[in-house]
Design an enzyme around this catalytic site. Structure first.
Site, mmCIF file in Angstrom:
data_model
loop_
_atom_site.group_PDB
_atom_site.id
_atom_site.type_symbol
_atom_site.label_atom_id
_atom_site.label_comp_id
_atom_site.label_asym_id
_atom_site.label_seq_id
_atom_site.Cartn_x
_atom_site.Cartn_y
_atom_site.Cartn_z
ATOM 1 N N ASP A 242 0.822 -1.211 0.000
ATOM 2 C CA ASP A 242 0.000 0.000 0.000
ATOM 3 C C ASP A 242 0.854 1.258 0.000
ATOM 4 O O ASP A 242 2.020 1.249 0.424
ATOM 5 C CB ASP A 242 -0.946 0.007 1.204
ATOM 6 C CG ASP A 242 -0.219 -0.165 2.535
ATOM 7 O OD1 ASP A 242 0.756 -0.943 2.608
ATOM 8 O OD2 ASP A 242 -0.621 0.481 3.521
ATOM 9 N N GLU B 299 0.190 -1.413 5.740
ATOM 10 C CA GLU B 299 1.238 -0.874 6.622
ATOM 11 C C GLU B 299 1.037 0.605 6.885
ATOM 12 O O GLU B 299 1.272 1.089 7.996
ATOM 13 C CB GLU B 299 2.619 -1.112 6.003
ATOM 14 C CG GLU B 299 3.791 -0.797 6.929
ATOM 15 C CD GLU B 299 4.229 0.682 6.927
ATOM 16 O OE1 GLU B 299 4.976 1.081 7.830
ATOM 17 O OE2 GLU B 299 3.823 1.419 6.001
#
Length: 400
Positions: A83, A148
């Protein structure tokens, strides 16, 4: 047929650009294209893939495995997150998900530094080692995790609690580092503990025209003074603005809440503080100090909204065989090393909590720090150098 270094370099750059073009951006990330990209890369290298979904079906943890000659030995884990953070598109001079390659050797894209380039360096280093006929003694797992950038709750935090993670038999892990404007490569061997505090300051309410005793704002002044005094004392300990951030406890007042109308003195005002506690600071002592401020202010309640765990530190000394192997690979390549405590947070903290040594590192030296910034970019030449470095790092780590 042997492949030339130029062909391998071009393949690596193309793989990176394809990955960067996937807009795996918050909120509501679609990880499907990332999973498919990983599967395609693994297939081209000749490695198997399995997928765990520890928290939700749409949040995969993708695992690429290169089996070692001695699979019973604890494995090496190379972790990255899929991400990326949002962009202010109007602030970019290049499309943030265009992965444009400029004539001066830059590749612009969100995620180029944080941390898709790391992931491609892992894969391409393994590709080249396999083409050279290298067989690792230890198994290497390359993991691609979700979320994350929003705390990792549905990503690594959930994954480390699964039977799948236990089966990986991880002995040592590598995760993200950060770009660095100097010649050095930055090493993260620990992180600060993330806390959120609220101070509820109470006092006598009344009409805005009256000077009544003990208004809530009087307690607010005491708490703000103590918070900001402590902040200044920690700030004074910073000798290098980048290297020393992680060593100190960071305190920032982020919100002030209270009141209903201009002419009404409120019965309470809340101060919200973001706190990142240094590994050097005892958590119980910190709470005792902050509670003392509340006692001094009077009629002030301390609420610990988020109490961070005590984060472990991976020792960088002769007792850590993994560190010695990593350090040797970097020194043999004449790379300088700066070990620091990470000023932010990475997924490595969840691994360290299992008492598994973990080090964060990316090969992006001589590069401005642009993670989460506009016009994030990397230098193609530095990216390619990183692949060669990870070849040697993997050789050393799997021989430990």
């Amino acid at each position: 047929m042997a492949r030339s270094e130029a062909d391998l370099d071009e393949q690596a750059v193309n793989a990176l650009r394809d990955y960067l073009r996937i807009p795996s951006v918050h909120p509501n990330v679609d990880y499907g294209p990332c999973e498919q990209w990983v599967r395609a890369q693994a297939a081209s290298i000749g490695l198997p893939v399995r997928v765990a979904r520890p928290a939700a079906p749409h949040k995969p943890v993708v695992i690429v495995t290169w089996a070692g000659a001695r699979p019973g030995l604890p494995a090496v884990l190379l972790n990255s997150h899929m991400d990326v953070v949002p962009v202010y598109q109007e602030k970019w001079t290049h499309p943030p998900f265009g992965a444009e390659r400029t004539e001066d050797g830059k590749i612009y894209a969100r995620g180029s530094q944080d941390m898709k380039s790391n992931a491609v360096q892992y894969l391409e280093a393994v590709r080249r080692l396999r083409l050279k006929g290298f067989q690792p003694q230890r198994t290497v797992h390359i993991t691609f995790v979700p979320d994350e950038e929003i705390g990792g709750v549905d990503g690594m935090a959930a994954f480390v609690k699964t039977e799948t993670f236990a089966e990986l038999n991880v002995g040592f892990a590598m995760d993200e580092g950060m770009a660095w404007p100097g010649d050095e490569i930055v090493i993260f061997n620990g992180e600060r503990s993330n806390w959120k505090l609220e101070f509820i300051c109470r006092g006598n309410p009344g009409h805005g025209s009256m000077l009544m005793d003990n208004p809530a704002a009087q307690r607010v002044r005491v708490i703000l003074d103590r918070l900001l005094d402590y902040r200044e004392s920690e700030k004074a300990r910073i000798k290098h603005p980048l290297m020393d951030q992680g060593k100190v406890t960071c305190v920032n007042v982020t919100m002030l809440q209270g009141g209903v109308q201009n002419n009404v003195v409120p019965p309470e005002i809340t101060i919200v503080a973001d706190v990142r506690i240094s590994p050097e600071k005892d958590h119980d002592e910190f709470v005792k100090m902050v509670q003392g401020w509340c006692d001094e202010a009077g009629d002030t309640e301390l609420r610990i909204v988020q109490r961070g765990e005590v984060e472990g530190v991976t020792e960088l000394n002769q007792s850590n065989k993994w560190w010695l192997a990593l350090k040797s690979a970097l020194e043999n390549a004449n790379e300088k090393i700066i070990p620091i405590i990470c000023p932010g947070a990475t997924d490595a903290r969840f691994i360290r909590r299992l008492k598994i040594p973990a080090i964060g590192m990316c090969v992006l030296n001589n590069t401005p720090i642009l993670l989460h910034d506009h016009d994030e970019f990397i230098y193609e030449k530095v990216f390619l150098k990183g692949i060669s470095l990870f070849e040697e790092i993997i050789r050393n780590l799997t021989a430990v």
